[in-house]
Write a protein that holds these residues in place. Structure first.
Motif, PDB file in Angstrom:
ATOM      1  N   SER A 114       0.848  -1.189   0.000  1.00 55.06           N
ATOM      2  CA  SER A 114       0.000   0.000   0.000  1.00 55.06           C
ATOM      3  C   SER A 114       0.884   1.239   0.000  1.00 55.06           C
ATOM      4  O   SER A 114       2.083   1.163  -0.249  1.00 55.06           O
ATOM      5  N   GLY A 115       0.270   2.385   0.289  1.00 60.02           N
ATOM      6  CA  GLY A 115       0.998   3.641   0.317  1.00 60.02           C
ATOM      7  C   GLY A 115       0.926   4.343  -1.019  1.00 60.02           C
ATOM      8  O   GLY A 115      -0.135   4.373  -1.668  1.00 60.02           O
ATOM      9  N   LEU A 116       2.040   4.887  -1.461  1.00 60.44           N
ATOM     10  CA  LEU A 116       2.101   5.668  -2.704  1.00 60.44           C
ATOM     11  C   LEU A 116       2.227   4.737  -3.916  1.00 60.44           C
ATOM     12  O   LEU A 116       3.235   4.701  -4.621  1.00 60.44           O
ATOM     13  N   VAL A 117       1.164   3.969  -4.148  1.00 61.28           N
ATOM     14  CA  VAL A 117       1.108   3.055  -5.291  1.00 61.28           C
ATOM     15  C   VAL A 117      -0.254   3.218  -5.975  1.00 61.28           C
ATOM     16  O   VAL A 117      -1.247   3.610  -5.346  1.00 61.28           O
ATOM     17  N   ASP A 118      -0.309   2.886  -7.253  1.00 63.19           N
ATOM     18  CA  ASP A 118      -1.566   2.973  -8.004  1.00 63.19           C
ATOM     19  C   ASP A 118      -2.461   1.775  -7.746  1.00 63.19           C
ATOM     20  O   ASP A 118      -3.689   1.891  -7.859  1.00 63.19           O
ATOM     21  N   ASN A 119      -1.861   0.632  -7.432  1.00 59.62           N
ATOM     22  CA  ASN A 119      -2.643  -0.594  -7.279  1.00 59.62           C
ATOM     23  C   ASN A 119      -2.377  -1.252  -5.933  1.00 59.62           C
ATOM     24  O   ASN A 119      -1.698  -2.291  -5.857  1.00 59.62           O
ATOM     25  N   PRO A 120      -2.861  -0.679  -4.843  1.00 60.49           N
ATOM     26  CA  PRO A 120      -2.680  -1.345  -3.543  1.00 60.49           C
ATOM     27  C   PRO A 120      -3.395  -2.693  -3.563  1.00 60.49           C
ATOM     28  O   PRO A 120      -4.396  -2.876  -4.255  1.00 60.49           O
ATOM     29  N   ASN A 121      -2.860  -3.620  -2.789  1.00 61.20           N
ATOM     30  CA  ASN A 121      -3.443  -4.960  -2.827  1.00 61.20           C
ATOM     31  C   ASN A 121      -3.201  -5.669  -1.498  1.00 61.20           C
ATOM     32  O   ASN A 121      -2.287  -5.318  -0.747  1.00 61.20           O
ATOM     33  N   ALA A 122      -4.048  -6.662  -1.242  1.00 65.06           N
ATOM     34  CA  ALA A 122      -3.895  -7.522  -0.074  1.00 65.06           C
ATOM     35  C   ALA A 122      -4.180  -8.946  -0.497  1.00 65.06           C
ATOM     36  O   ALA A 122      -5.088  -9.195  -1.312  1.00 65.06           O
ATOM     37  N   TRP A 123      -3.392  -9.889   0.026  1.00 64.84           N
ATOM     38  CA  TRP A 123      -3.529 -11.292  -0.342  1.00 64.84           C
ATOM     39  C   TRP A 123      -3.699 -12.145   0.919  1.00 64.84           C
ATOM     40  O   TRP A 123      -3.076 -11.868   1.946  1.00 64.84           O
ATOM     41  N   ASN A 124      -4.519 -13.181   0.810  1.00 67.76           N
ATOM     42  CA  ASN A 124      -4.495 -14.211   1.839  1.00 67.76           C
ATOM     43  C   ASN A 124      -3.436 -15.232   1.443  1.00 67.76           C
ATOM     44  O   ASN A 124      -2.759 -15.083   0.408  1.00 67.76           O
ATOM     45  N   TRP A 125      -3.291 -16.288   2.225  1.00 67.68           N
ATOM     46  CA  TRP A 125      -2.197 -17.233   1.986  1.00 67.68           C
ATOM     47  C   TRP A 125      -2.317 -17.927   0.629  1.00 67.68           C
ATOM     48  O   TRP A 125      -1.350 -17.993  -0.137  1.00 67.68           O
ATOM     49  N   MET A 134      23.158  -6.635   1.914  1.00 65.15           N
ATOM     50  CA  MET A 134      23.145  -5.855   3.146  1.00 65.15           C
ATOM     51  C   MET A 134      23.108  -6.795   4.343  1.00 65.15           C
ATOM     52  O   MET A 134      22.733  -7.963   4.215  1.00 65.15           O
ATOM     53  N   TYR A 135      23.502  -6.266   5.499  1.00 63.85           N
ATOM     54  CA  TYR A 135      23.451  -7.076   6.712  1.00 63.85           C
ATOM     55  C   TYR A 135      22.004  -7.418   7.048  1.00 63.85           C
ATOM     56  O   TYR A 135      21.068  -6.699   6.699  1.00 63.85           O
ATOM     57  N   ALA A 136      21.837  -8.540   7.745  1.00 59.20           N
ATOM     58  CA  ALA A 136      20.532  -9.187   7.840  1.00 59.20           C
ATOM     59  C   ALA A 136      19.498  -8.417   8.645  1.00 59.20           C
ATOM     60  O   ALA A 136      18.320  -8.777   8.606  1.00 59.20           O
ATOM     61  N   TYR A 137      19.886  -7.365   9.370  1.00 58.10           N
ATOM     62  CA  TYR A 137      18.841  -6.609  10.064  1.00 58.10           C
ATOM     63  C   TYR A 137      17.938  -5.878   9.075  1.00 58.10           C
ATOM     64  O   TYR A 137      16.871  -5.386   9.439  1.00 58.10           O
ATOM     65  N   LYS A 138      18.365  -5.809   7.796  1.00 61.56           N
ATOM     66  CA  LYS A 138      17.503  -5.265   6.744  1.00 61.56           C
ATOM     67  C   LYS A 138      16.549  -6.331   6.189  1.00 61.56           C
ATOM     68  O   LYS A 138      15.538  -5.984   5.564  1.00 61.56           O
ATOM     69  N   SER A 139      16.862  -7.587   6.383  1.00 58.26           N
ATOM     70  CA  SER A 139      16.046  -8.688   5.852  1.00 58.26           C
ATOM     71  C   SER A 139      14.932  -9.008   6.849  1.00 58.26           C
ATOM     72  O   SER A 139      15.034  -9.943   7.650  1.00 58.26           O
ATOM     73  N   VAL A 140      13.886  -8.221   6.804  1.00 54.81           N
ATOM     74  CA  VAL A 140      12.821  -8.254   7.816  1.00 54.81           C
ATOM     75  C   VAL A 140      12.168  -9.636   7.878  1.00 54.81           C
ATOM     76  O   VAL A 140      11.724 -10.172   6.851  1.00 54.81           O
ATOM     77  N   LYS A 141      12.101 -10.199   9.081  1.00 54.26           N
ATOM     78  CA  LYS A 141      11.437 -11.488   9.291  1.00 54.26           C
ATOM     79  C   LYS A 141       9.931 -11.291   9.442  1.00 54.26           C
ATOM     80  O   LYS A 141       9.471 -10.213   9.816  1.00 54.26           O
ATOM     81  N   TRP A 142       9.180 -12.379   9.172  1.00 59.91           N
ATOM     82  CA  TRP A 142       7.719 -12.412   9.323  1.00 59.91           C
ATOM     83  C   TRP A 142       7.061 -11.248   8.563  1.00 59.91           C
ATOM     84  O   TRP A 142       6.132 -10.604   9.035  1.00 59.91           O
ATOM     85  N   LEU A 143       7.597 -10.993   7.359  1.00 57.00           N
ATOM     86  CA  LEU A 143       7.136  -9.866   6.559  1.00 57.00           C
ATOM     87  C   LEU A 143       5.656 -10.018   6.194  1.00 57.00           C
ATOM     88  O   LEU A 143       5.240 -11.049   5.678  1.00 57.00           O
ATOM     89  N   GLN A 144       4.871  -8.960   6.448  1.00 61.39           N
ATOM     90  CA  GLN A 144       3.452  -8.966   6.099  1.00 61.39           C
ATOM     91  C   GLN A 144       2.977  -7.685   5.437  1.00 61.39           C
ATOM     92  O   GLN A 144       1.849  -7.667   4.923  1.00 61.39           O
ATOM     93  N   GLY A 145       3.802  -6.651   5.441  1.00 61.28           N
ATOM     94  CA  GLY A 145       3.350  -5.400   4.850  1.00 61.28           C
ATOM     95  C   GLY A 145       4.468  -4.616   4.200  1.00 61.28           C
ATOM     96  O   GLY A 145       5.591  -4.575   4.704  1.00 61.28           O
ATOM     97  N   ILE A 146       4.147  -4.002   3.050  1.00 61.90           N
ATOM     98  CA  ILE A 146       5.063  -3.118   2.330  1.00 61.90           C
ATOM     99  C   ILE A 146       4.329  -1.816   2.060  1.00 61.90           C
ATOM    100  O   ILE A 146       3.191  -1.817   1.584  1.00 61.90           O
ATOM    101  N   GLU A 147       4.987  -0.701   2.387  1.00 56.07           N
ATOM    102  CA  GLU A 147       4.370   0.605   2.185  1.00 56.07           C
ATOM    103  C   GLU A 147       5.350   1.518   1.454  1.00 56.07           C
ATOM    104  O   GLU A 147       6.514   1.630   1.848  1.00 56.07           O
TER     105      GLU A 147
END
Length: 450
Positions: free
Chosen positions: A302-313, A411-424
């Motif tokens: 979501s955020g500054l995008v033209d096509n926000p979307n949400a998915w189930n598993w 990059m070092y792994a603190y950038k590799s977010v675990k349990w990722l569920q959202g992008i903005e």
């Protein structure tokens, strides 16, 4: 200058004792700070204090190296002093090897940004190994050399020395002459005294214990340390050396996630098994490890995008996935090489969302609802950045950041977010969880200031 002269004016023994005392205190503080830093479960609780604690650990390490430099001119004389004491010489060699090993590996870990990842990995293993061996040894050494135990040993030696000394100097000369004369006149009495002395020696030898009280207490202290530390050391060394993937199998077997249906691996993902399967990951988290179920799991952009979307598993599993093999580097010094990741390239997900011209940064949200991080839009469009679903042909287990995690290999792994569920998509720079606590926002491997 005056302090230097004062130090040199002190006797050799006093300088040696001072260095020994300083080293003991520094080692104690290094152990305490190192143990706290190594406990992954409290990383989040420490917050920014962890960065301060890490710096303190580094400064203490530098102080330890300075002590070694201060001791260096004294080694030759000290070695000569203990030439008749093989146990002390062996102890000195062992302690110096520990300190030099700690110092060398510590310097590499301190300067990890300028070192090859393989060096960092090896240095971390050596540093940990020496800690497992050196700290129990230091505890044993402190117990065995304690004042109370030394007092026990002196009492035993005094008791053993309590037998009447048979020396000429103990008898005055006139008395000695008289005793010789008496012996000549009374040979039977002399023979009787000799027999009595010999008998007493036999009884005294029978009374001597094969192990003294002090030795017994040292033995007990050593056994207690082995019992206390041994099992944990075995688990650590097995995990560090075992290349059979048992650790990863345990993560999978104990996975708290319930994601149905499981993802089906692509042919390349199933065939190429890399470093992740060898069980070389260390589990760090700033929160309790969350568990997820396919019944309520969601992923959104979501955020500054033209096509926000949400998915189930089930919908998320239908997104087109690719496979890549890349290394995984942690900012604490360890790496896992040639992991096979399967997932959706981030740049393809952004392209499908239609990033607006006002967007400048990509913010990532963890399902733990605490951890966030961000990349600039140009960084996020890197070819190897992936929203990963599988690792080495298997679903990513809960403890390693599954069911979905971000992978940023360069990059070092603190950038590799675990349990990722959202992008903005956002227009202003975002400082992530560790960045606000002192880590570098640009976490390029080899160029980070974290």
């Amino acid at each position: 200058m005056e302090s230097k002269r004062g130090w040199l004016k002190q006797s050799f023994g006093k300088r040696l004792n001072a260095i020994h005392s300083w080293n003991a205190w520094i080692l104690l503080l290094l152990t305490a700070t190192g143990i706290v830093l190594s406990i992954g479960a409290i990383r989040g609780d420490l917050g920014s204090f962890r960065v301060t604690l890490k710096q303190l650990h580094i400064y203490l390490g530098i102080a330890s190296i300075l002590l070694l430099i201060l001791y260096a001119p004294m080694i030759r004389k000290h070695w000569r002093q203990i030439r008749t004491r093989p146990n002390q010489r062996a102890n000195l060699v062992f302690v110096l090897a520990l300190l030099l090993g700690w110092a060398g590996s510590g310097v590499i870990l301190w300067q990890f940004r300028h070192m090859p990842p393989a060096w960092n990995n090896s240095a971390l293993f050596v540093h940990d190994l020496l800690t497992w061996v050196g700290v129990p040894y230091a505890v044993y050494h402190a117990i065995s050399r304690s004042r109370w135990l030394k007092r026990q040993q002196r009492l035993e030696q005094a008791a053993a020395a309590g037998k009447p000394p048979v020396t000429r100097s103990a008898v005055p000369a006139p008395a000695a002459a008289a005793s010789v004369a008496a012996a000549e006149k009374a040979p039977v009495a002399a023979n009787d005294a000799t027999s009595r002395t010999a008998a007493q020696a036999v009884i005294a030898a029978l009374k001597e214990s094969p192990i003294t009280r002090a030795s017994f207490l040292r033995l007990v202290a050593g056994l207690l340390l082995v019992i206390a530390v041994g099992p944990a050391f075995y688990r650590w060394i097995k995990g560090a050396l075992d290349n059979g993937g048992s650790a990863t199998d345990e993560y999978v077997a104990n996975d708290g996630n319930r994601m149905l249906p499981p993802p089906e691996p692509l042919p390349d993902s199933a065939a190429v098994v890399g470093g992740g399967a060898k069980g070389n990951f260390r589990v760090y988290t700033v929160t309790e490890i969350p568990a997820f179920s396919s019944d309520n799991w969601k992923f959104a952009i979501s955020g500054l995008v033209d096509n926000p979307n949400a998915w189930n598993w089930e919908q998320f599993l239908k997104l087109k996935r690719t496979v890549q093999v890349s290394d995984f580097h942690c900012v604490t010094g360890w790496s896992v090489y040639k992991c096979t990741w399967e997932g959706i390239p981030l740049k393809e997900m952004l392209a499908a969302a239609g990033v607006q011209s006002s967007a400048k940064f990509v913010k990532f949200y963890s399902g733990d609802k605490v951890y966030t991080d961000a990349l600039s839009l140009s960084q996020a469009n890197g070819d190897d950045i992936m929203v990963a679903v599988m690792m080495d042909g298997k679903p990513i287990p809960q403890q390693l950041g599954g069911p979905v995690r971000l992978i940023v290999p360069q990059m070092y792994a603190y950038k590799s977010v675990k349990w990722l569920q959202g992008i903005e998509l956002i227009d202003k720079e975002h400082m992530g969880y560790w960045e606000v606590r002192g880590y570098d926002n640009d976490a390029w491997v080899g160029r980070s200031n974290a």
